[in-house]
Design a protein around this motif. Sequence first.
Motif, PDB file in Angstrom:
ATOM      1  N   THR A  10     -37.574 -16.386 -38.767  1.00  0.00           N
ATOM      2  CA  THR A  10     -36.133 -16.446 -38.986  1.00  0.00           C
ATOM      3  C   THR A  10     -35.842 -17.265 -40.228  1.00  0.00           C
ATOM      4  O   THR A  10     -36.324 -18.394 -40.360  1.00  0.00           O
ATOM      5  CB  THR A  10     -35.422 -17.097 -37.777  1.00  0.00           C
ATOM      6  N   PHE A  11     -35.091 -16.680 -41.154  1.00  0.00           N
ATOM      7  CA  PHE A  11     -34.549 -17.400 -42.306  1.00  0.00           C
ATOM      8  C   PHE A  11     -33.046 -17.476 -42.115  1.00  0.00           C
ATOM      9  O   PHE A  11     -32.412 -16.470 -41.762  1.00  0.00           O
ATOM     10  CB  PHE A  11     -34.827 -16.669 -43.623  1.00  0.00           C
ATOM     11  N   ILE A  12     -32.474 -18.639 -42.381  1.00  0.00           N
ATOM     12  CA  ILE A  12     -31.019 -18.785 -42.330  1.00  0.00           C
ATOM     13  C   ILE A  12     -30.536 -19.017 -43.756  1.00  0.00           C
ATOM     14  O   ILE A  12     -30.934 -19.976 -44.416  1.00  0.00           O
ATOM     15  CB  ILE A  12     -30.594 -19.922 -41.388  1.00  0.00           C
ATOM     16  N   LEU A  13     -29.669 -18.103 -44.211  1.00  0.00           N
ATOM     17  CA  LEU A  13     -29.263 -18.060 -45.614  1.00  0.00           C
ATOM     18  C   LEU A  13     -27.751 -17.891 -45.730  1.00  0.00           C
ATOM     19  O   LEU A  13     -27.136 -17.185 -44.927  1.00  0.00           O
ATOM     20  CB  LEU A  13     -29.950 -16.880 -46.311  1.00  0.00           C
ATOM     21  N   VAL A  62     -26.167 -16.045 -42.498  1.00  0.00           N
ATOM     22  CA  VAL A  62     -26.840 -15.092 -41.623  1.00  0.00           C
ATOM     23  C   VAL A  62     -28.196 -15.643 -41.218  1.00  0.00           C
ATOM     24  O   VAL A  62     -28.868 -16.316 -41.995  1.00  0.00           O
ATOM     25  CB  VAL A  62     -27.017 -13.693 -42.260  1.00  0.00           C
ATOM     26  N   ALA A  63     -28.569 -15.353 -39.995  1.00  0.00           N
ATOM     27  CA  ALA A  63     -29.933 -15.580 -39.526  1.00  0.00           C
ATOM     28  C   ALA A  63     -30.626 -14.224 -39.625  1.00  0.00           C
ATOM     29  O   ALA A  63     -30.182 -13.249 -39.008  1.00  0.00           O
ATOM     30  CB  ALA A  63     -29.939 -16.084 -38.090  1.00  0.00           C
ATOM     31  N   VAL A  64     -31.653 -14.157 -40.456  1.00  0.00           N
ATOM     32  CA  VAL A  64     -32.408 -12.921 -40.655  1.00  0.00           C
ATOM     33  C   VAL A  64     -33.708 -13.061 -39.873  1.00  0.00           C
ATOM     34  O   VAL A  64     -34.539 -13.917 -40.190  1.00  0.00           O
ATOM     35  CB  VAL A  64     -32.709 -12.684 -42.152  1.00  0.00           C
ATOM     36  N   ILE A  65     -33.865 -12.236 -38.864  1.00  0.00           N
ATOM     37  CA  ILE A  65     -35.052 -12.281 -38.006  1.00  0.00           C
ATOM     38  C   ILE A  65     -35.917 -11.077 -38.394  1.00  0.00           C
ATOM     39  O   ILE A  65     -35.480  -9.926 -38.245  1.00  0.00           O
ATOM     40  CB  ILE A  65     -34.659 -12.250 -36.520  1.00  0.00           C
ATOM     41  N   PHE A  66     -37.108 -11.362 -38.906  1.00  0.00           N
ATOM     42  CA  PHE A  66     -37.920 -10.293 -39.483  1.00  0.00           C
ATOM     43  C   PHE A  66     -39.386 -10.408 -39.087  1.00  0.00           C
ATOM     44  O   PHE A  66     -39.866 -11.467 -38.706  1.00  0.00           O
ATOM     45  CB  PHE A  66     -37.765 -10.272 -41.007  1.00  0.00           C
ATOM     46  N   PHE A 105     -31.174 -22.897 -45.339  1.00  0.00           N
ATOM     47  CA  PHE A 105     -31.286 -23.825 -44.222  1.00  0.00           C
ATOM     48  C   PHE A 105     -32.717 -23.776 -43.674  1.00  0.00           C
ATOM     49  O   PHE A 105     -32.997 -23.048 -42.708  1.00  0.00           O
ATOM     50  CB  PHE A 105     -30.265 -23.451 -43.139  1.00  0.00           C
ATOM     51  N   PRO A 106     -33.637 -24.498 -44.313  1.00  0.00           N
ATOM     52  CA  PRO A 106     -35.037 -24.438 -43.873  1.00  0.00           C
ATOM     53  C   PRO A 106     -35.215 -25.008 -42.471  1.00  0.00           C
ATOM     54  O   PRO A 106     -34.683 -26.064 -42.147  1.00  0.00           O
ATOM     55  CB  PRO A 106     -35.782 -25.276 -44.914  1.00  0.00           C
TER      56      PRO A 106
END
Length: 182
Positions: A10-13, A62-66, A105-106
């Motif tokens: 998950t990256f939060i950007l 956005v939280a990108v779950i990949f 947001f690391p």
Amino acid sequence: MTHEGRQLRTFILAGGCFWCLDAIYQRTRGVHAVISGYLGGHTSAPNYEQVCSGMSGHAEAVAVIFDEAVVPAEIILDMFFTLHDPTTLNRQGHDVGTQYRSAMFPLDETQRQEFQQAIDKFAKLYPDPIVTTFEEPGDFWLAEDVHQDYYSNYAATGYCRVIIDPKLAKVKKYYGSWLKSS
């Protein structure tokens, strides 16, 4: 996080209006989910109006779950720095205010390093300094249902046609092989 035996990341950007980020990542192969929300502010459980006022201190994010086995983290970050202008402070085009800031947001030190590498990479490509900040994740407040997968539900609206469509075209030009077939 695991899903059906896969290791998901998950990256939060935050990079302007979350509708734009959501539209791109919803169409990216290997992205399991994109969640629009509010982050980085001082108000508990903010709503869209509070965030848009700029008074809550939150960014639209956005939280990108990949699944990194399908799409590398580097591609997720390259898309981020391609689809918004990380050199404009607290604005993206006509969207102005701290809620539209460019921020990452690391969630751990590994992400902090990955994010810094992406900033360093794109700093060489932009003529102006990158103003993207690192912020502590804190509480991620889920945006209202209308903001989830906004583009898919409202693609015919003026904002989507004038603002999001050109961003999609730009990402498709550079990262088309990473996008899902339409």
